[in-house]
Design an enzyme around this catalytic site. Structure first.
Site, PDB file in Angstrom:
ATOM      1  CE1 TYR A 141      -2.715  -3.337   0.872  1.00  0.00           C
ATOM      2  CE2 TYR A 141      -4.378  -1.627   0.941  1.00  0.00           C
ATOM      3  CZ  TYR A 141      -4.033  -2.956   0.847  1.00  0.00           C
ATOM      4  OH  TYR A 141      -5.016  -3.907   0.722  1.00  0.00           O
ATOM      5  CE  LYS A 188       2.509 -17.873  -0.471  1.00  0.00           C
ATOM      6  NZ  LYS A 188       1.653 -19.068  -0.477  1.00  0.00           N
ATOM      7  CG  ASP A 221      -1.250 -20.112   0.997  1.00  0.00           C
ATOM      8  OD1 ASP A 221      -0.632 -19.855   2.048  1.00  0.00           O
ATOM      9  OD2 ASP A 221      -0.711 -20.681   0.033  1.00  0.00           O
ATOM     10  CG  ASP A 245      -7.705  -4.429   2.605  1.00  0.00           C
ATOM     11  OD1 ASP A 245      -8.856  -4.485   3.072  1.00  0.00           O
ATOM     12  OD2 ASP A 245      -7.394  -3.700   1.651  1.00  0.00           O
TER      13      ASP A 245
END
Ligand code: NAI
Length: 349
Positions: A141, A188, A221, A245
């Site tokens: 972002y 991740k 995930d 988010d």
């Protein structure tokens, strides 16, 4: 849910008048902001509202992504209650929401997601009660995008030790202060070894200072899949900006949708409370929006203002509307509009 915040001394109604910047926003923003304002006023707490208009149209007309009067107002009052503001997709002005969080260094986005009895969901028999701590100032972002040559674009993911450590500290401090048992860091780092690796490293360092709180790590995930299959395992979650988010909208889906889940953007000097949802252009102006998320954001605000009695009464009044099930809005299967729901909350106060 424990309402977000630390235990604080009670303030009596006559004692204090609080200054709060009300940013109605656009789309359904003005409808839900007005509902929340009415509900807060009906608690009897004295709020001196400073209204700061902010919308896609104003930004497009003035060419300023965040007009100075909005920043000045929140700087004066230190506390904001904000409706959503539309951000154009794939072009146009940059997100005012992201900009406001960065300008005021509102580094922690706090989103409590919990089961409200009476709302029909697929998780009827599961008690969901989690709080997500989304890092609010960096990651993808940062807006650092670049067209290298035609047809090739890069976007830079920024992860810093400072920002990762302070969001982890915020999450652990909350967990410790509110009797929470577990903090899960979502990442991740198997793929983004340096960026998410640093985020994880900071979470581990902070976790080591809180041996009484269980700490675990999940790849984003798998974390998402487990949120659908076994949401009751989650307690406090700490996430970088993008995963925070996405996962918070997923979490909202478990408890009745975006109309329900509140949020707070917290910094060291300012706090801006706003729902997780956006401006919902599909239902804007129709009087259909569910103001619960905005009202529960106001509940978090009242807690922050140390108005504990009003905070608890407003939360209970909202929950009673769901327990009774007569005045709920269309997004959760009811027939009421924004005003009918709001009147029912106020009647319960
Ligand atoms: P959205 O949250 O506005 O809407 C998604 C779906 O949820 C729509 O079907 C909508 O009708 C429904 N919904 C949302 N809030 C609801 C409520 N209170 N009551 C009943 N139904 C509700 O997400 P979308 O469509 O992706 O985004 C629309 C605009 O909002 C975009 O311009 C986006 O950038 C902006 N946005 C702004 C945010 C903010 O100001 N903090 C946060 C998220 C999105």
């Amino acid at each position: 849910m424990a309402v977000w915040g630390r235990a604080a001394p009670l303030a009596t109604m006559d004692e204090v008048s609080h200054k709060v910047t009300l940013i109605p926003g656009d789309g359904i923003g003005p409808e839900v902001a007005s509902a929340a304002r009415k509900a807060v006023d009906a608690t009897g707490v004295k709020i001196d509202w400073e209204v700061a208009e902010l919308s896609g149209d104003i930004i497009a007309k003035t060419g300023q992504s965040i007009p100075q009067y909005v920043l000045d107002s929140v700087d004066r009052t230190k506390v904001g209650l904000k409706g959503p503001v539309t951000t154009p997709i794939g072009g146009g002005y940059t997100s005012v929401n992201v900009g406001l969080r960065k300008k005021l260094d509102l580094f922690a986005n706090v989103r409590p997601v919990y089961t409200i009895p009476g709302i029909n969901t697929r998780y009827q028999d599961v008690k969901i009660d989690m709080v997500l701590f989304r890092e609010n100032t960096e990651d993808l972002y940062s807006g650092l995008e670049h067209e290298v040559v035609k047809g090739v674009v890069t976007g830079i993911k920024v992860i810093t030790r400072v920002a990762s450590t302070r969001i982890a500290e915020y999450a652990f401090e909350y967990a410790a202060a509110n009797g929470r048992k577990k903090v899960s860091a979502i990442h991740k780092a198997n793929i983004m070894k340096l960026a998410d690796g640093l985020f994880l490293q900071c979470c581990r360092e902070v976790a080591a200072k809180y041996p009484q709180i269980e700490y675990n790590e999940l790849i984003v995930d798998n974390a998402s899949m487990q949120m659908v299959t076994k949401p009751q395992q989650y307690d406090v979650l700490v996430l970088p900006n993008l995963y925070g988010d996405i996962v918070s909208d997923l979490a909202a889906g478990l408890v009745g949708g975006l109309g329900i889940v509140p949020g707070a953007n917290m910094g060291f000097n300012h706090a801006v409370f706003e729902a997780v949802h956006g401006s919902a252009p599909d239902i804007a102006g129709k009087g259909l929006a569910n103001p619960t998320a905005m009202m529960l954001s106001a509940v978090m605000m009242l807690r922050h203002l140390k108005e504990i009695d009003a905070c608890e009464r407003l939360k209970a009044a909202v929950e009673k509307v769901y327990a009774e099930g007569k005045h709920t809005t269309g997004d959760v299967g009811g027939k009421a509009g924004t005003s009918e729901f709001t009147d029912a909350v106020i009647a319960n106060l």
